[in-house]
Design an enzyme around this catalytic site. Sequence first.
Site, PDB file in Angstrom:
ATOM      1  N   ALA A 147       0.813  -1.223  -0.014  1.00  0.00           N
ATOM      2  CA  ALA A 147      -0.043  -0.146   0.075  1.00  0.00           C
ATOM      3  C   ALA A 147       0.790   1.265   0.106  1.00  0.00           C
ATOM      4  CB  ALA A 147      -0.953   0.038   1.076  1.00  0.00           C
ATOM      5  N   TYR A 148       1.946   1.385   0.690  1.00  0.00           N
ATOM      6  CA  TYR A 148       2.735   2.399   0.798  1.00  0.00           C
ATOM      7  C   TYR A 148       3.448   2.670  -0.332  1.00  0.00           C
ATOM      8  CZ  TYR A 148       6.751   5.133   2.430  1.00  0.00           C
ATOM      9  OH  TYR A 148       7.557   6.239   2.704  1.00  0.00           O
TER      10      TYR A 148
END
Length: 248
Positions: A147-148
């Site tokens: 996600a990052y």
Amino acid sequence: MLLRDKVALITGASTGIGAAAARLFAAEGASVVLAARSEDKIAALAAEIGGVAVVTDVASDEDCARAVSVAVERFGRLDVAFNNAGIGPDGVVLTDSTAWDTTLSVNLTGVAQCMRHEIRAMLSGGGGAIVNNASTAAFFGTAFASAYSAAKHGVIGLTKTAASEYGRHGIRVNAVNPGVIDTPQTGPWLSIPGERERAATWNALKRLASPSEVAEAALWLLSDRASFVTGAELAVDGGYTAIAPGVG
């Protein structure tokens, strides 16, 4: 005094890179609005530098709008903005929807929401400059940080698109891409025995960066010294992305 008489907004201003930027921008002549979730920390820092504190969760569009409004109401305009707020790598797989949503809401949607309100204010004021804090994770896939990494790739897309759309209106938009920075956010990882030393070997300079080194890069991009720079990705990573893995 690279920001003399400028009005600056910094998100994530309570600690690390954001706090370093607040001190630096104030020293360089700016009137600084500090936006972050930690009321006590930004209030103390605002008192230290003569700035204005606004409790802000960038995942909230209402909070982002309020932070910009405070800058305009207090100082009459907004000249520069450093969208620095973010949370660290998620360390989870794609199937964890809660972690995915939380990371994207702060690291990507938060940047988009801040930019929307900042650009509106800058259009009214005749132009300005924005720097978004991305990451070297925007350059390639990062294991255990799905996600990052996706969010930071998105920040670069937002940066380049906004630069294309608003350059004709006198608004420059750029990104800084830090490598491993010695901040409170990376502290738990770097405190693991051997990790600080190992991380320092990843770049060409063989050391970690301080938050102030990223703040200096953002300062230059926001200043008139970078007047013909827009849509750029500035790696502040000690050469990490410039060398082949395991080489150097």
